[in-house]
Design an enzyme around this catalytic site. Sequence first.
Site, PDB file in Angstrom:
ATOM      1  N   TYR A 183      17.834  -1.226  -3.767  1.00  0.00           N
ATOM      2  CA  TYR A 183      17.919   0.223  -4.065  1.00  0.00           C
ATOM      3  C   TYR A 183      19.369   0.691  -4.012  1.00  0.00           C
ATOM      4  O   TYR A 183      19.828   1.447  -4.873  1.00  0.00           O
ATOM      5  CB  TYR A 183      17.056   1.038  -3.095  1.00  0.00           C
ATOM      6  CG  TYR A 183      15.586   0.831  -3.334  1.00  0.00           C
ATOM      7  CD1 TYR A 183      14.967   1.363  -4.457  1.00  0.00           C
ATOM      8  CD2 TYR A 183      14.818   0.082  -2.460  1.00  0.00           C
ATOM      9  CE1 TYR A 183      13.624   1.150  -4.696  1.00  0.00           C
ATOM     10  CE2 TYR A 183      13.476  -0.138  -2.691  1.00  0.00           C
ATOM     11  CZ  TYR A 183      12.882   0.394  -3.818  1.00  0.00           C
ATOM     12  OH  TYR A 183      11.555   0.170  -4.053  1.00  0.00           O
ATOM     13  N   LYS A 203       9.783  -5.547  -7.313  1.00  0.00           N
ATOM     14  CA  LYS A 203      11.128  -5.912  -6.874  1.00  0.00           C
ATOM     15  C   LYS A 203      11.049  -6.488  -5.474  1.00  0.00           C
ATOM     16  O   LYS A 203      10.089  -6.166  -4.786  1.00  0.00           O
ATOM     17  CB  LYS A 203      12.096  -4.727  -6.918  1.00  0.00           C
ATOM     18  CG  LYS A 203      11.603  -3.413  -6.307  1.00  0.00           C
ATOM     19  CD  LYS A 203      11.150  -3.344  -4.882  1.00  0.00           C
ATOM     20  CE  LYS A 203      12.058  -3.710  -3.775  1.00  0.00           C
ATOM     21  NZ  LYS A 203      11.409  -3.519  -2.428  1.00  0.00           N
TER      22      LYS A 203
HETATM   23  P1  NAD Z   1       2.378  -6.422   2.175  1.00  0.00           P
HETATM   24  O1  NAD Z   1       2.740  -7.432   3.191  1.00  0.00           O
HETATM   25  O2  NAD Z   1       1.815  -5.131   2.655  1.00  0.00           O
HETATM   26  O3  NAD Z   1       1.366  -7.039   1.116  1.00  0.00           O
HETATM   27  C1  NAD Z   1       1.508  -8.340   0.618  1.00  0.00           C
HETATM   28  C2  NAD Z   1       0.192  -8.839   0.102  1.00  0.00           C
HETATM   29  O4  NAD Z   1       0.337 -10.203  -0.284  1.00  0.00           O
HETATM   30  C3  NAD Z   1      -0.930  -8.797   1.142  1.00  0.00           C
HETATM   31  O5  NAD Z   1      -2.100  -8.328   0.558  1.00  0.00           O
HETATM   32  C4  NAD Z   1      -1.100 -10.255   1.550  1.00  0.00           C
HETATM   33  O6  NAD Z   1      -2.424 -10.562   1.942  1.00  0.00           O
HETATM   34  C5  NAD Z   1      -0.741 -10.969   0.252  1.00  0.00           C
HETATM   35  N1  NAD Z   1      -0.340 -12.350   0.486  1.00  0.00           N
HETATM   36  C6  NAD Z   1      -0.829 -13.407  -0.188  1.00  0.00           C
HETATM   37  N2  NAD Z   1      -0.288 -14.539   0.261  1.00  0.00           N
HETATM   38  C7  NAD Z   1       0.543 -14.207   1.255  1.00  0.00           C
HETATM   39  C8  NAD Z   1       1.393 -14.953   2.128  1.00  0.00           C
HETATM   40  N3  NAD Z   1       1.489 -16.285   2.035  1.00  0.00           N
HETATM   41  N4  NAD Z   1       2.099 -14.289   3.049  1.00  0.00           N
HETATM   42  C9  NAD Z   1       2.046 -12.939   3.129  1.00  0.00           C
HETATM   43  N5  NAD Z   1       1.283 -12.169   2.317  1.00  0.00           N
HETATM   44  C10 NAD Z   1       0.528 -12.802   1.403  1.00  0.00           C
HETATM   45  O7  NAD Z   1       3.694  -6.188   1.288  1.00  0.00           O
HETATM   46  P2  NAD Z   1       4.031  -4.961   0.349  1.00  0.00           P
HETATM   47  O8  NAD Z   1       4.860  -3.994   1.126  1.00  0.00           O
HETATM   48  O9  NAD Z   1       2.821  -4.451  -0.311  1.00  0.00           O
HETATM   49  O10 NAD Z   1       5.028  -5.637  -0.693  1.00  0.00           O
HETATM   50  C11 NAD Z   1       4.565  -6.430  -1.780  1.00  0.00           C
HETATM   51  C12 NAD Z   1       5.609  -6.396  -2.908  1.00  0.00           C
HETATM   52  O11 NAD Z   1       5.776  -5.054  -3.322  1.00  0.00           O
HETATM   53  C13 NAD Z   1       6.991  -6.887  -2.492  1.00  0.00           C
HETATM   54  O12 NAD Z   1       7.619  -7.496  -3.578  1.00  0.00           O
HETATM   55  C14 NAD Z   1       7.712  -5.599  -2.147  1.00  0.00           C
HETATM   56  O13 NAD Z   1       9.121  -5.672  -2.246  1.00  0.00           O
HETATM   57  C15 NAD Z   1       7.134  -4.672  -3.180  1.00  0.00           C
HETATM   58  N6  NAD Z   1       7.196  -3.263  -2.784  1.00  0.00           N
HETATM   59  C16 NAD Z   1       7.736  -2.403  -3.659  1.00  0.00           C
HETATM   60  C17 NAD Z   1       7.846  -1.070  -3.337  1.00  0.00           C
HETATM   61  C18 NAD Z   1       8.446  -0.117  -4.335  1.00  0.00           C
HETATM   62  O14 NAD Z   1       8.712   1.016  -3.956  1.00  0.00           O
HETATM   63  N7  NAD Z   1       8.625  -0.515  -5.585  1.00  0.00           N
HETATM   64  C19 NAD Z   1       7.381  -0.608  -2.111  1.00  0.00           C
HETATM   65  C20 NAD Z   1       6.801  -1.524  -1.229  1.00  0.00           C
HETATM   66  C21 NAD Z   1       6.716  -2.862  -1.570  1.00  0.00           C
END
Ligand code: NAD
Length: 360
Positions: A217, A133
Amino acid sequence: MFNRREALKSLVIGGAASIFSPNVLLAGTAKKKDKLGIALVGLGYYSTDLLAPALQMTEKCYLAGIVTGTPEKAEKWKQKYNIPDKNIYNYQNFDTIANNPDIDIVYVVLPPSMHKEYVIRAAKAGKHVFCEKPMAPSINDCMAMIKVCKDNKVNLAIGYRCQHDPNTQEYMRITKEKLYGKVRMVSCGAGYFDARTTHWKQSKALGGGVMGDMGVYALQGARLATGEEPIAVTAQSSTTRPEIYKEVEETMMFQLQFPSGALAACHTSFGINMNYLQVNYEKGWLKMEPFSSYLNNKGSHSNGIIDFPLKNQQARQMDEDCTALMNSTQLTAPGEEGLRDIKVVEAIYQAAKSGGTVKI
Ligand code: NAD
């Protein structure tokens, strides 16, 4: 006699009509797998801290592969989780995953603006898709994602982990069974203080902004607690840190009207810690705090408490989704559920911009 078992079976068959049989399970073999192989795309916070550890606890799936743009991460994950080289991809060679029978599901865990591209590529590779999401920044993106999965006969599930949590299911049940009559009012807040200054959550191009991130949420809280879809919204966006939130909002307040007359007042913020849901019914009340955490969601209502044990929410989510794929039954939160939220999110942005009421 049409017993309970047959009734259930007919439900399953009826439910299965609109979903695709998991053809990948049969790839190269007539035998169904006991556990489906998942490849995580994007090894950031959520993959690293939550999904990979959860995949060590799942019974219906396992961490079979990874897709990353960072060779150092690939090496680290390979050692830590014993992932064979043939199951490690980068963003360029990702499409060759089509030829890998170890991978049944691609789980897209990238910034929201990238979800569409990777869902499309995964579906075209013939893999089922889990997508985090918010599903995507626009209704058009969501519709394209749903269509490509249908066209390629694969299933699409959105990572709405709370819908798999028995504590969420309990407040949904209380509304559905009208324990306290009709819902009159919902209040819901979801937010945390984000100290980062240059993350994708602050970038419009990458699909940032609090509404899609934490706002869904609060929106889910209101939709699931009423059991209805909103028909009109008003909204107000604001920021206390304009030097950081230059492109997207830090805080969004939004108000929803539902067909039954129920109202919801929701807020979401990257500047305020909050996680609560309150429902006022005709003849009672319900409060959850927290309502959308990874664990220990709990609450009480006029006549009882809500506090079901849960070992690992993400493990439950992935196991349940994989069970649905294996049995060709309905997914808890398919792409259409992600789209429902994005329709409201788009209306909320329009309402915040215009200052008026936007009908959905
Ligand atoms: P994050 O920034 O920690 O990770 C993103 C990943 O994408 C990194 O590994 C990064 O290297 C990669 N990436 C590749 N191309 C990129 C670019 N152009 N710019 C930035 N990053 C790039 O983010 P996250 O918190 O892990 O979130 C990722 C997804 O998961 C999002 O959709 C977020 O909403 C979702 N999420 C969901 C929950 C949940 O509880 N369901 C919790 C956290 C995050």
